[in-house]
Design a protein around this motif. Structure first.
Motif, PDB file in Angstrom:
ATOM      1  N   VAL A 193       0.843  -1.196   0.000  1.00 39.12           N
ATOM      2  CA  VAL A 193       0.000   0.000   0.000  1.00 39.12           C
ATOM      3  C   VAL A 193       0.877   1.244   0.000  1.00 39.12           C
ATOM      4  CG1 VAL A 193      -1.803  -1.213   1.283  1.00 39.12           C
ATOM      5  CG2 VAL A 193      -0.156   0.227   2.513  1.00 39.12           C
ATOM      6  N   LEU A 194       0.277   2.355  -0.365  1.00 36.05           N
ATOM      7  CA  LEU A 194       0.895   3.670  -0.227  1.00 36.05           C
ATOM      8  C   LEU A 194       0.083   4.429   0.820  1.00 36.05           C
ATOM      9  CD1 LEU A 194       2.994   5.756  -1.218  1.00 36.05           C
ATOM     10  CD2 LEU A 194       1.305   6.506  -2.897  1.00 36.05           C
ATOM     11  N   PRO A 195       0.639   4.723   1.996  1.00 33.99           N
ATOM     12  CA  PRO A 195      -0.138   5.367   3.066  1.00 33.99           C
ATOM     13  C   PRO A 195      -0.405   6.840   2.734  1.00 33.99           C
ATOM     14  CG  PRO A 195       1.809   4.219   3.931  1.00 33.99           C
ATOM     15  CD  PRO A 195       1.989   4.351   2.450  1.00 33.99           C
ATOM     16  N   MET A 196      -1.652   7.151   2.456  1.00 36.81           N
ATOM     17  CA  MET A 196      -2.006   8.514   2.098  1.00 36.81           C
ATOM     18  C   MET A 196      -1.806   9.478   3.261  1.00 36.81           C
ATOM     19  SD  MET A 196      -5.597   9.887   0.410  1.00 36.81           S
ATOM     20  CE  MET A 196      -5.530   8.748  -0.976  1.00 36.81           C
ATOM     21  N   GLU A 197      -1.981   8.990   4.485  1.00 39.87           N
ATOM     22  CA  GLU A 197      -1.875   9.860   5.654  1.00 39.87           C
ATOM     23  C   GLU A 197      -0.487  10.495   5.760  1.00 39.87           C
ATOM     24  OE1 GLU A 197      -3.294  12.057   8.523  1.00 39.87           O
ATOM     25  OE2 GLU A 197      -4.600  10.496   7.707  1.00 39.87           O
ATOM     26  N   GLU A 198       0.532   9.829   5.256  1.00 38.59           N
ATOM     27  CA  GLU A 198       1.890  10.373   5.319  1.00 38.59           C
ATOM     28  C   GLU A 198       2.041  11.649   4.482  1.00 38.59           C
ATOM     29  OE1 GLU A 198       4.758   7.381   4.352  1.00 38.59           O
ATOM     30  OE2 GLU A 198       4.082   6.005   5.933  1.00 38.59           O
ATOM     31  N   TYR A 199       1.075  11.916   3.628  1.00 43.32           N
ATOM     32  CA  TYR A 199       1.150  13.081   2.734  1.00 43.32           C
ATOM     33  C   TYR A 199       0.144  14.160   3.126  1.00 43.32           C
ATOM     34  CZ  TYR A 199       3.945   9.783   0.155  1.00 43.32           C
ATOM     35  OH  TYR A 199       4.920   8.878  -0.194  1.00 43.32           O
ATOM     36  N   ARG A 200      -0.402  14.056   4.341  1.00 42.70           N
ATOM     37  CA  ARG A 200      -1.446  14.992   4.770  1.00 42.70           C
ATOM     38  C   ARG A 200      -0.974  16.443   4.720  1.00 42.70           C
ATOM     39  NH1 ARG A 200      -6.216  15.380   7.367  1.00 42.70           N
ATOM     40  NH2 ARG A 200      -6.429  13.119   7.595  1.00 42.70           N
ATOM     41  N   GLU A 201       0.216  16.703   5.237  1.00 46.99           N
ATOM     42  CA  GLU A 201       0.695  18.095   5.284  1.00 46.99           C
ATOM     43  C   GLU A 201       0.785  18.672   3.876  1.00 46.99           C
ATOM     44  OE1 GLU A 201       4.533  20.692   6.906  1.00 46.99           O
ATOM     45  OE2 GLU A 201       4.253  18.601   7.544  1.00 46.99           O
ATOM     46  N   PHE A 207      -4.363  21.810  -1.303  1.00 48.23           N
ATOM     47  CA  PHE A 207      -5.775  22.185  -1.422  1.00 48.23           C
ATOM     48  C   PHE A 207      -6.051  23.588  -0.894  1.00 48.23           C
ATOM     49  CE2 PHE A 207      -6.401  17.513  -1.733  1.00 48.23           C
ATOM     50  CZ  PHE A 207      -7.035  17.512  -2.966  1.00 48.23           C
ATOM     51  N   ALA A 208      -5.256  24.063   0.046  1.00 47.82           N
ATOM     52  CA  ALA A 208      -5.413  25.447   0.495  1.00 47.82           C
ATOM     53  C   ALA A 208      -5.185  26.411  -0.661  1.00 47.82           C
ATOM     54  CB  ALA A 208      -4.442  25.738   1.630  1.00 47.82           C
ATOM     55  N   ALA A 212     -10.257  26.346  -4.231  1.00 52.39           N
ATOM     56  CA  ALA A 212     -11.216  27.382  -4.632  1.00 52.39           C
ATOM     57  C   ALA A 212     -11.626  27.232  -6.089  1.00 52.39           C
ATOM     58  CB  ALA A 212     -10.626  28.765  -4.395  1.00 52.39           C
ATOM     59  N   ARG A 213     -10.796  26.571  -6.907  1.00 52.52           N
ATOM     60  CA  ARG A 213     -11.130  26.362  -8.312  1.00 52.52           C
ATOM     61  C   ARG A 213     -12.064  25.166  -8.517  1.00 52.52           C
ATOM     62  NH1 ARG A 213      -5.518  27.044 -11.816  1.00 52.52           N
ATOM     63  NH2 ARG A 213      -5.606  29.310 -12.044  1.00 52.52           N
ATOM     64  N   TRP A 214     -12.244  24.358  -7.496  1.00 53.28           N
ATOM     65  CA  TRP A 214     -13.048  23.141  -7.636  1.00 53.28           C
ATOM     66  C   TRP A 214     -14.530  23.475  -7.534  1.00 53.28           C
ATOM     67  CZ3 TRP A 214     -11.294  17.721  -6.226  1.00 53.28           C
ATOM     68  CH2 TRP A 214      -9.941  17.544  -6.506  1.00 53.28           C
ATOM     69  N   ARG A 215     -15.339  22.655  -8.149  1.00 53.48           N
ATOM     70  CA  ARG A 215     -16.787  22.825  -8.025  1.00 53.48           C
ATOM     71  C   ARG A 215     -17.245  22.412  -6.625  1.00 53.48           C
ATOM     72  NH1 ARG A 215     -18.040  20.964 -14.271  1.00 53.48           N
ATOM     73  NH2 ARG A 215     -17.772  23.071 -15.115  1.00 53.48           N
ATOM     74  N   PRO A 216     -18.349  23.000  -6.141  1.00 50.72           N
ATOM     75  CA  PRO A 216     -18.713  22.865  -4.725  1.00 50.72           C
ATOM     76  C   PRO A 216     -18.856  21.433  -4.229  1.00 50.72           C
ATOM     77  CG  PRO A 216     -19.977  24.624  -5.739  1.00 50.72           C
ATOM     78  CD  PRO A 216     -19.223  23.954  -6.846  1.00 50.72           C
ATOM     79  N   HIS A 217     -19.517  20.561  -5.002  1.00 49.51           N
ATOM     80  CA  HIS A 217     -19.748  19.202  -4.535  1.00 49.51           C
ATOM     81  C   HIS A 217     -18.429  18.448  -4.374  1.00 49.51           C
ATOM     82  CE1 HIS A 217     -22.308  15.281  -5.025  1.00 49.51           C
ATOM     83  NE2 HIS A 217     -21.925  15.484  -3.784  1.00 49.51           N
ATOM     84  N   ALA A 219     -15.443  19.831  -3.955  1.00 49.11           N
ATOM     85  CA  ALA A 219     -14.691  20.457  -2.863  1.00 49.11           C
ATOM     86  C   ALA A 219     -15.203  19.976  -1.508  1.00 49.11           C
ATOM     87  CB  ALA A 219     -14.795  21.977  -2.965  1.00 49.11           C
ATOM     88  N   GLN A 220     -16.512  19.797  -1.398  1.00 47.13           N
ATOM     89  CA  GLN A 220     -17.091  19.292  -0.155  1.00 47.13           C
ATOM     90  C   GLN A 220     -16.558  17.896   0.141  1.00 47.13           C
ATOM     91  OE1 GLN A 220     -21.429  19.083  -0.044  1.00 47.13           O
ATOM     92  NE2 GLN A 220     -21.292  17.216   1.193  1.00 47.13           N
ATOM     93  N   LEU A 221     -16.498  17.037  -0.876  1.00 47.37           N
ATOM     94  CA  LEU A 221     -15.995  15.678  -0.674  1.00 47.37           C
ATOM     95  C   LEU A 221     -14.539  15.700  -0.212  1.00 47.37           C
ATOM     96  CD1 LEU A 221     -16.128  12.624  -0.781  1.00 47.37           C
ATOM     97  CD2 LEU A 221     -15.738  12.743  -3.252  1.00 47.37           C
ATOM     98  N   VAL A 222     -13.719  16.549  -0.813  1.00 48.37           N
ATOM     99  CA  VAL A 222     -12.316  16.652  -0.401  1.00 48.37           C
ATOM    100  C   VAL A 222     -12.228  17.064   1.063  1.00 48.37           C
ATOM    101  CG1 VAL A 222     -10.185  17.962  -0.712  1.00 48.37           C
ATOM    102  CG2 VAL A 222     -11.423  17.091  -2.703  1.00 48.37           C
TER     103      VAL A 222
END
Length: 538
Positions: A193-201, A207-208, A212-217, A219-222
């Motif tokens: 596996v590739l641990p996604m949590e290790e890339y949180r920062e 995404f910060a 803002a360029r993403w569509r609302p739905h 962006a909400q999922l992210v």
């Protein structure tokens, strides 16, 4: 030339699964949108590659092949040929579909071998659903059940409804698709596996800057996904359809089908560039960070997790080697006559069938006008004919007739334009730019812009006479040319006819002080007979 104009753009449409052709729901989503954006960039002087690649390793190939009673290899070959014909028929500005060959597989394996060598992958012992009668581990399209987040029906991997992943044994009440009568238990398997949590920062910072360029739905999922522990990305799974994993820790396993997408589209980018005569030093050259490529994805909401997070982490795991996408443009589902598209119930319209009956520009315009950008929308065969006739073809052809009466092509020298006329033409282009740029990209508003400008110009044209007021005629022609240039990413055949006649449709050109009279190509009528829904309010 501006710095923006010098940047190469790579536009990627979600990789289609070759278990059938593309229906109009697919086309109204990422494929038309990616094409329109790519054509806009090209008209603005940008070097752009629009590309995708078939997703041959998907489990949906094997389940569809079983249902149809054909070998999966045959289904892949047949469907790929159908998809390529549809891409051509719709006029998508792709070089085509690259072959899934030894070079493709080598590219995929090199991508993951590099991660393995760098120590980015981890061994995990997980419990996977298991069909007891056949001894088959279940994942993705091999199983159905209920989503652990929204509790609606779902396949494995990702819920189509809420977009959340459901890896390993998270799906509620799993059943085997290929062996529906088989009891399903869970068994342990050791996978990489590739641990996604290790890339949180790094994800949070990414995404910060870009969410803002993403569509609302989407962006909400992210935001929902980032608010909880991030899942681990399976890189290998115990399966028998896909690319064999080369790692000693997981003998007999294959690469998890969904992780192929990133190296797959790197390969398709390289292949597309080669088709244009470019020679690259390596397959991933145009994706390297030092290339400064502008990377943009188009996909459906059900792929937000894959293209928005999983594939992003796969790029990040390579350190600073690759560019990261500047935007993900997602779409919702497109219904047919008020109901969801269904291949099993034959409730669909294949794109190729529609294009065989209705002129391509009218299909592209109507799909854009009704595109499911922010919520589910509906395709109606009755509305296609009525709306395109009323809102596009009739006023467009009236305007063409007026131009012929005012200043027939080839019958007069260049006509002067005024500062006011040049300003109006420039303003028209700027209104379209707002709908074509990533910050607010919208097929629907682009189509609405066409109808608004068309109504204004078609109404004003009868009062203009070249002999009486050459300036008014020149200003009208200038604005019509601006409309034609702005509509060109959608009305591709009309634009090609105008270009062949010598009309300059570049969007980055200065508005001239003189303009040579030209004929506005006429649009054909929709030939398809209206049936079904009578919704025609678009």
């Amino acid at each position: 030339m501006s710095q923006r104009a010098e940047r190469r753009a790579v536009v990627v449409a979600a990789t289609p699964t070759p278990n059938g052709d593309l229906h109009i729901g697919h086309m109204a989503g990422p494929y038309l949108a990616g094409d329109v954006y790519s054509r806009y960039l090209a008209a603005d002087g940008r070097d752009v590659i629009y590309t995708t690649c078939t997703d041959d390793s998907q489990t949906y190939v094997t389940t569809t092949a079983r249902r149809l009673g054909v070998p999966p290899e045959q289904l892949c070959a047949t469907s790929t040929a159908q998809i390529e014909r549809t891409i051509t028929a719709m006029g998508l500005s792709m070089e085509g579909l690259p072959p899934v060959d030894d070079r493709y597989r080598a590219t995929v394996l090199e991508f993951f071998t590099r991660l393995h060598t760098a120590g980015r992958l981890r061994e995990r012992t997980v419990r996977l659903p298991y069909a007891e009668k056949t001894g088959r581990y279940l994942y993705d399209g091999l199983m159905t059940g209920h989503c652990p987040v929204c509790l609606t029906g779902s396949s494995g991997g990702v819920c189509e409804g809420c977009g959340h992943p459901n890896n390993a044994d998270e799906l509620i009440g799993p059943q085997s698709v290929l062996e529906p009568a088989s009891p399903v238990s869970t068994r342990e398997a050791t996978i990489l596996v590739l641990p996604m949590e290790e890339y949180r920062e790094r994800l949070t910072a990414y995404f910060a800057e870009r969410l803002a360029r993403w569509r609302p739905h989407a962006a909400q999922l992210v935001r929902e996904l980032l608010a909880r522990p991030l899942p681990e990305i399976p890189v290998t799974v115990p399966g028998d359809w896909g690319i064999e994993a080369p790692f000693a820790e997981t003998p007999g396993q294959i690469l998890y089908p969904w992780v192929e997408a990133m190296p797959a589209v790197m390969y398709s980018t390289w292949w597309s560039a080669a088709r244009r005569g470019e020679v690259a030093g390596s397959v991933d050259e145009l994706w390297r960070a030092d290339s400064d490529t502008q990377l943009v994805y188009f996909h459906g909401f059900d792929n937000v997790y894959h293209w928005g997070l999983m594939d992003l982490v796969l790029l990040m795991a390579h350190g600073d080697r690759y560019v990261l996408p500047e935007a993900n443009i997602s779409n919702e589902f497109y219904d047919l006559e008020g109901e969801k598209f269904s291949t099993s119930r034959n409730h669909l319209i294949w794109s190729a069938d529609l294009l065989a009956e209705v002129p391509r520009d009218l299909v592209r315009f109507y799909l854009a006008l009704t595109a499911p950008e922010f919520q589910r929308t509906n395709f109606s065969t009755a509305a296609l004919t009525e709306v395109t006739t009323r809102r596009l073809t009739e006023p467009w052809n009236r305007l063409a007739d007026s131009l012929d009466a005012i200043a027939p092509a080839g019958s007069a020298g260049p006509l002067p334009t005024t500062a006011v006329g040049r300003a109006r033409a420039a303003a028209l282009i700027e209104r379209f730019r707002l709908t074509y740029e990533l910050e607010a990209f919208s097929l629907g508003r682009s189509a609405e812009n066409i109808t608004a400008a068309l109504d204004r110009l078609a109404s004003a044209a009868p009062a203009v006479r070249a002999g009486d007021d050459a300036l008014a005629a020149g200003d009208l022609l200038l604005q019509v040319r601006a409309l034609l240039a702005c509509a060109a990413p959608l009305l591709v055949d009309t634009a090609a006819e105008a270009t062949a006649a010598g009309v300059d449709l570049a969007l980055d050109a200065e508005q001239p002080e003189k303009i040579t009279p030209f004929a506005l190509p006429r649009l054909p009528q929709a030939a398809r007979a209206g049936t079904g829904s009578t919704e025609v309010a678009a």
